[in-house]
Design a protein around this motif. Structure first.
Motif, short mmCIF file in Angstrom:
data_model
loop_
_atom_site.label_atom_id
_atom_site.label_comp_id
_atom_site.label_asym_id
_atom_site.label_seq_id
_atom_site.Cartn_x
_atom_site.Cartn_y
_atom_site.Cartn_z
N MET A 6 36.99 52.47 39.45
CA MET A 6 35.84 51.73 39.97
C MET A 6 35.45 50.60 39.02
O MET A 6 35.21 49.47 39.45
CB MET A 6 34.65 52.68 40.17
N GLN A 7 35.41 50.89 37.72
CA GLN A 7 35.07 49.86 36.74
C GLN A 7 36.11 48.76 36.72
O GLN A 7 35.78 47.57 36.56
CB GLN A 7 34.93 50.49 35.35
N THR A 8 37.38 49.13 36.86
CA THR A 8 38.46 48.13 36.90
C THR A 8 38.30 47.23 38.11
O THR A 8 38.45 46.00 38.02
CB THR A 8 39.83 48.83 36.93
N PHE A 9 37.98 47.82 39.25
CA PHE A 9 37.77 47.04 40.48
C PHE A 9 36.62 46.05 40.30
O PHE A 9 36.73 44.87 40.67
CB PHE A 9 37.47 48.00 41.64
N ILE A 10 35.52 46.49 39.72
CA ILE A 10 34.38 45.60 39.48
C ILE A 10 34.81 44.42 38.61
O ILE A 10 34.46 43.26 38.88
CB ILE A 10 33.23 46.37 38.79
N THR A 11 35.57 44.70 37.56
CA THR A 11 36.00 43.64 36.65
C THR A 11 36.95 42.66 37.33
O THR A 11 36.85 41.44 37.14
CB THR A 11 36.69 44.25 35.41
N VAL A 12 37.87 43.17 38.14
CA VAL A 12 38.80 42.29 38.87
C VAL A 12 38.02 41.35 39.78
O VAL A 12 38.30 40.14 39.84
CB VAL A 12 39.80 43.13 39.70
N VAL A 13 37.03 41.88 40.48
CA VAL A 13 36.24 41.05 41.39
C VAL A 13 35.41 40.03 40.60
O VAL A 13 35.33 38.85 40.97
CB VAL A 13 35.31 41.92 42.27
N ASP A 14 34.80 40.47 39.52
CA ASP A 14 33.99 39.55 38.71
C ASP A 14 34.83 38.42 38.14
O ASP A 14 34.39 37.26 38.07
CB ASP A 14 33.31 40.31 37.57
N GLU A 15 36.04 38.74 37.71
CA GLU A 15 36.92 37.73 37.11
C GLU A 15 37.73 36.96 38.15
O GLU A 15 38.33 35.93 37.85
CB GLU A 15 37.89 38.42 36.13
N LYS A 16 37.77 37.53 39.40
CA LYS A 16 38.57 36.92 40.49
C LYS A 16 40.04 36.77 40.09
O LYS A 16 40.71 35.81 40.46
CB LYS A 16 37.98 35.56 40.90
N SER A 17 40.49 37.71 39.29
CA SER A 17 41.87 37.61 38.79
C SER A 17 42.30 38.94 38.19
O SER A 17 41.57 39.55 37.40
CB SER A 17 41.97 36.51 37.73
N PHE A 18 43.50 39.41 38.58
CA PHE A 18 44.05 40.62 37.98
C PHE A 18 44.40 40.37 36.51
O PHE A 18 44.18 41.22 35.65
CB PHE A 18 45.29 41.07 38.75
N THR A 19 44.94 39.18 36.24
CA THR A 19 45.36 38.85 34.87
C THR A 19 44.17 38.80 33.92
O THR A 19 44.20 39.39 32.83
CB THR A 19 46.08 37.49 34.86
N LYS A 20 43.11 38.09 34.33
CA LYS A 20 41.92 37.99 33.47
C LYS A 20 41.26 39.35 33.28
O LYS A 20 40.75 39.66 32.20
CB LYS A 20 40.93 36.99 34.07
N HIS A 79 45.03 50.99 39.34
CA HIS A 79 43.65 51.41 39.57
C HIS A 79 43.14 50.90 40.92
O HIS A 79 42.43 51.60 41.65
CB HIS A 79 42.74 50.92 38.45
N ILE A 80 43.47 49.66 41.25
CA ILE A 80 43.01 49.10 42.53
C ILE A 80 43.65 49.84 43.70
O ILE A 80 42.99 50.18 44.68
CB ILE A 80 43.32 47.59 42.61
N LYS A 81 44.96 50.12 43.58
CA LYS A 81 45.65 50.86 44.64
C LYS A 81 45.08 52.27 44.76
O LYS A 81 44.97 52.82 45.87
CB LYS A 81 47.15 50.92 44.34
N ASN A 82 44.73 52.87 43.65
CA ASN A 82 44.12 54.20 43.66
C ASN A 82 42.80 54.18 44.44
O ASN A 82 42.51 55.08 45.24
CB ASN A 82 43.89 54.66 42.22
N LEU A 83 42.02 53.13 44.22
CA LEU A 83 40.73 53.01 44.91
C LEU A 83 40.95 52.75 46.41
O LEU A 83 40.24 53.29 47.26
CB LEU A 83 39.93 51.87 44.28
N ILE A 120 41.27 44.07 48.59
CA ILE A 120 41.48 42.69 48.14
C ILE A 120 42.66 42.08 48.88
O ILE A 120 43.74 42.68 48.97
CB ILE A 120 41.74 42.63 46.62
N ASP A 121 42.45 40.87 49.42
CA ASP A 121 43.52 40.11 50.04
C ASP A 121 44.38 39.52 48.91
O ASP A 121 43.93 38.66 48.16
CB ASP A 121 42.93 39.00 50.92
N ARG A 122 45.60 39.98 48.79
CA ARG A 122 46.45 39.57 47.67
C ARG A 122 47.38 38.42 48.03
O ARG A 122 48.50 38.33 47.55
CB ARG A 122 47.28 40.76 47.18
N SER A 123 46.95 37.51 48.88
CA SER A 123 47.77 36.35 49.22
C SER A 123 48.09 35.56 47.95
O SER A 123 47.24 35.44 47.05
CB SER A 123 47.02 35.45 50.21
#
Length: 295
Positions: A6-20, A35-39, A48-51
């Motif tokens: 959940m925390q990883t998902f929040i961070t990915v959304v906040d950063e708008k980037s898996f890398t960041k 973690h995102i796939k687990n969620l 997340i739309d991974r286009s």
């Protein structure tokens, strides 16, 4: 569902980037993706739309993100409460205030509270009413002090101080040459206003609509001081808090206009409607504010 995902998902959304997000969390990018796939597996949906060319939350992703932020805030609040219980009136209070309250009312409150409870750290956020209410709703803030209405689900408010809205007019404005001012002369004037989401902006919009006043132009300024200074420079009229006018030495700009009555509003304390979500320290702060103003 595990808390780390959940925390990883929040961070990915906040950063708008898996890398960041991986850099910020000091995790490998495959771990972040796991973690995102687990969620997504837990909720049986794509979050997340991974286009390749864009990063975009799905509708269900937005739902999960908002709830995840709330859950994270509640957990952090629980940690703070355990700390406060073990250390007695220590720790931190996260306080939010709308601009009018934060710039002119809050400083004296903070001084009073800090003198009584020096071991409590005070973290202050100043933004418009809408943003403060939203942050309290998401448990990013323990308490808010705002102007204007509170309509957010899960929040309650109680007034602590009365405020008055008044019209201010440049000293050399043509309206000052007319006594009394006619309704026709009020039309097609330039008005200076705060941004959307501000309690002051809501009051001005209501005033203009109620009295059928047609502005020639609305100029939006993101601070009370900027509005007052612009009126002093002769840019236009404004409908603003007497508290702001008093603290910016602009009382000579107040003008009584027969067609516009001064309006009374209240500054309010905003908290979660569930009292169990109010930390001990925040509860003490709220009581001190109420005692100071005794409304």
């Amino acid at each position: 569902m595990d808390f780390e995902s959940m925390q990883t998902f929040i961070t990915v959304v906040d950063e708008k980037s898996f890398t960041k997000a991986s850099q910020r969390l000091n995790l490998s990018q495959p771990t972040v993706s796991f973690h995102i796939k687990n969620l997504e597996s837990y909720f049986s949906t794509t979050l997340i739309d991974r286009s390749p060319k864009r990063f975009k939350l799905t509708q269900t992703g937005e739902m999960v993100y908002q709830r995840a932020r709330q859950i994270s805030g509640v957990i952090e609040k629980a940690k703070a409460e355990v700390y406060e219980f073990q250390h007695q009136l220590r720790g931190t209070i996260h306080i939010g205030a709308s601009y009018t309250v934060g710039e002119y009312i809050l400083p004296s409150i903070l001084k009073m509270f800090d003198e009584k409870y020096p071991a409590i750290d005070l973290m202050i956020q100043i933004a418009n009413t809408e943003r403060i209410n939203r942050a309290v709703q998401l448990h990013e803030l323990d308490v808010g002090l705002v102007e204007g209405q509170v309509h957010h689900q899960g929040l309650t408010s109680s007034p602590f101080m009365e405020d008055e809205m008044v019209v201010i007019v440049p000293k050399d404005h043509p309206l000052r040459k007319h006594e009394p001012v006619t309704f026709h002369q009020l039309q097609d004037q330039t008005w200076l206003t705060r941004e959307g989401g501000s309690g002051t902006r809501a009051m001005m919009d209501s005033m203009l609509e109620s009295y059928n006043i047609r502005p020639k132009k609305l100029i939006t300024i993101g601070s009370n001081h900027g509005v007052v200074q612009s009126v002093k420079e002769g840019l236009g009229l404004s409908f603003i808090s007497r508290t702001v006018v008093k603290h910016t030495n602009a009382e000579d700009l107040i003008m009584t206009i027969p067609y516009i009555k001064s309006a009374v509003r209240y500054f309010s304390i905003v908290t979660p409607v569930n009292e169990e979500e109010i930390s001990k320290n925040a509860g003490v702060f709220i009581e001190e504010v109420k005692k100071k103003y005794s409304l």
